[in-house]
Each structure stands twice: as C-alpha cells, then as structure tokens.
Design a protein around this motif. Structure first.
Motif, PDB file in Angstrom:
ATOM      1  N   MET A   1       0.848  -1.191   0.000  1.00  9.90           N
ATOM      2  CA  MET A   1       0.000   0.000   0.000  1.00  9.90           C
ATOM      3  C   MET A   1       0.885   1.244   0.000  1.00  9.90           C
ATOM      4  N   SER A   2       0.565   2.215  -0.845  1.00  9.11           N
ATOM      5  CA  SER A   2       1.375   3.424  -0.953  1.00  9.11           C
ATOM      6  C   SER A   2       1.204   4.307   0.275  1.00  9.11           C
ATOM      7  N   ALA A   3       2.147   5.248   0.442  1.00  5.82           N
ATOM      8  CA  ALA A   3       2.067   6.182   1.568  1.00  5.82           C
ATOM      9  C   ALA A   3       0.793   7.013   1.491  1.00  5.82           C
ATOM     10  N   ASP A   4       0.388   7.425   0.278  1.00  2.07           N
ATOM     11  CA  ASP A   4      -0.836   8.214   0.124  1.00  2.07           C
ATOM     12  C   ASP A   4      -2.065   7.398   0.510  1.00  2.07           C
ATOM     13  N   ALA A   5      -2.080   6.119   0.142  1.00  6.27           N
ATOM     14  CA  ALA A   5      -3.213   5.257   0.487  1.00  6.27           C
ATOM     15  C   ALA A   5      -3.285   5.044   1.994  1.00  6.27           C
ATOM     16  N   LYS A   6      -2.132   4.892   2.638  1.00  4.31           N
ATOM     17  CA  LYS A   6      -2.114   4.746   4.093  1.00  4.31           C
ATOM     18  C   LYS A   6      -2.628   6.014   4.767  1.00  4.31           C
ATOM     19  N   GLN A   7      -2.232   7.171   4.233  1.00  5.44           N
ATOM     20  CA  GLN A   7      -2.695   8.442   4.780  1.00  5.44           C
ATOM     21  C   GLN A   7      -4.211   8.560   4.652  1.00  5.44           C
ATOM     22  N   GLN A   8      -4.754   8.181   3.501  1.00  2.21           N
ATOM     23  CA  GLN A   8      -6.196   8.246   3.289  1.00  2.21           C
ATOM     24  C   GLN A   8      -6.927   7.313   4.246  1.00  2.21           C
ATOM     25  N   ASP A 121       2.765   6.003   8.705  1.00  4.05           N
ATOM     26  CA  ASP A 121       3.265   4.966   7.800  1.00  4.05           C
ATOM     27  C   ASP A 121       3.141   3.626   8.508  1.00  4.05           C
TER      28      ASP A 121
END
Length: 221
Positions: A1-8, A121
């Motif tokens: 999972m990308s950092a942006d997806a984790k943030q979302q 993260d």
C-alpha cells in the motif's frame, strides 16, 4: 500500500481509546466492556514529527495541569461485512492531562483536549504483534532529561484480539465508520511520576534505534 493510500486510510477512520487495558485490575473478561472513550476523527491526530497542540482548561487555582505521555500500540480495524478485522497496526502517543482526571474521573474526555500523535506509515497485518520493546526519551531541546524502556503488544494486554473486535461492535458511534483507529492503552509503569511535562518539551519513541514518533508539546493558538 502506498504512503498516500495509508494516509487516506487514517483520514477516514474514527478514533477510539481504551482505558486500564494493561492494568491487572482493569478488566476481568467475560461480559464486561473494557472502559473506552471516543476521541473523534483523525483531524485531531498529528503525524510523526508534528507538534502536539495543547488546549488549557480553566480550573481552580490549586488545580495542576499534569501532562502524561501514553505511548501505545494502535490497532487499525476494518469492517468486513457484519464484523471487524485487523487491518494493521502502528504506534501513537495518546497524551492526557492526568491532573484533570485525578480531580474527577468523569472528565476523561476533557483530559484529552490535547492532540494525539500517530505514526502514519503503518504496518499492514492481519494480527497484532505479541511484544515489541520500546524506548522513550523526554527532551528539552537536544538534551535528554529522562528515559525509560517498556514493551507493547498482545502479550501484555488484558483482553484478546477477538474480544477487541467484539468490543468495537458495542461502542457508541462505530456504525458511522468502516475503519477504526484504536489506541490500546499504555503499559503499566509508563510515565514519569516524579516530574511534570511542560510546554516546549519533546517526547520521542524509538524502536530498534529508529525514531517512530518525536512530538513537541505546544500551546494551541
């Protein structure tokens, strides 16, 4: 999972906290519900290196604002049909004003008028870790004023993961979310009982020598 997806994922979750989860007399299993509180949405969570913003609460002159760090294992739950499941975990500092709680235990929600921090993260997993050693430093500037070692994980919690997932169905408000962030409680022996934390001090959590959280207490404008 990308950092942006984790943030979302973090941004869309409801935030809950557990009390007395590491205490020997805090939970007796069975049908009792572990003490919990609703912390709100992820808008009141700050990142790994952000300031922890503090709202001061007006009280009697003899009252004491006593900040207490509470570094915790944070479980990330995802709704799957009619039940909850573990989606991952991370670490956070659910700092409290213990002076307020000691005045009146019913004021636990007001004691949380301080931002909590979270390592955004996070680790994707379908189970929580059993035991992770942590190291905590209290700093004034670059100078370490105090430190201690502890451990977080399911080996020390007074409830099972299955019970945690069952609790989530009983908490008020969880029906509004498909994702939950749950601060699982601070281990026994945490905090510095002989000193008060002060604005401007930094609380740092390291694991295996890597800084996971480093947040400075700052007054909210």
């Amino acid at each position: 999972m990308s950092a942006d997806a984790k943030q979302q994922w973090i941004d869309e979750a409801g935030v809950y906290g557990l009390g007395k989860s590491y205490s020997a007399d805090g939970y007796d299993g069975g049908t009792s519900l572990l003490p919990y509180f609703y912390r709100g949405t992820a808008r009141r969570l700050v990142g790994e290196h952000d300031d922890l913003l503090v709202d001061t609460v007006a009280r009697e002159p003899e009252s004491v604002i006593r900040f207490s760090e509470e570094f915790e294992l944070v479980s990330l739950l995802r709704r799957n049909g009619d039940h909850w499941e573990i989606n991952g975990y991370t670490f956070g500092n659910d700092i409290s004003d213990l002076g307020l709680v000691k005045e009146n235990g019913a004021l636990v929600q007001l004691s949380k008028r301080i931002d909590a921090s979270i390592a955004r993260d996070w680790w994707a997993a379908d189970a929580l870790p059993s035991s992770i050693p942590i190291h905590v430093d209290l700093l004034d500037g670059e100078t370490v004023q105090a430190q201690y070692d502890a451990a977080l994980g399911t080996d020390y919690l007074k409830f099972t993961v299955d019970e945690l997932l069952s609790f989530a169905d009983q908490w008020k408000g969880t029906e509004a979310y498909d994702r939950l962030i749950v601060y699982t409680g601070a281990p026994r022996g945490f905090a510095w009982h002989d000193r008060r934390l002060a604005l401007g001090q930094t609380l740092r959590l390291t694991i295996d020598g890597e800084t996971i959280l480093s947040n400075t207490l700052t007054a909210r404008n």
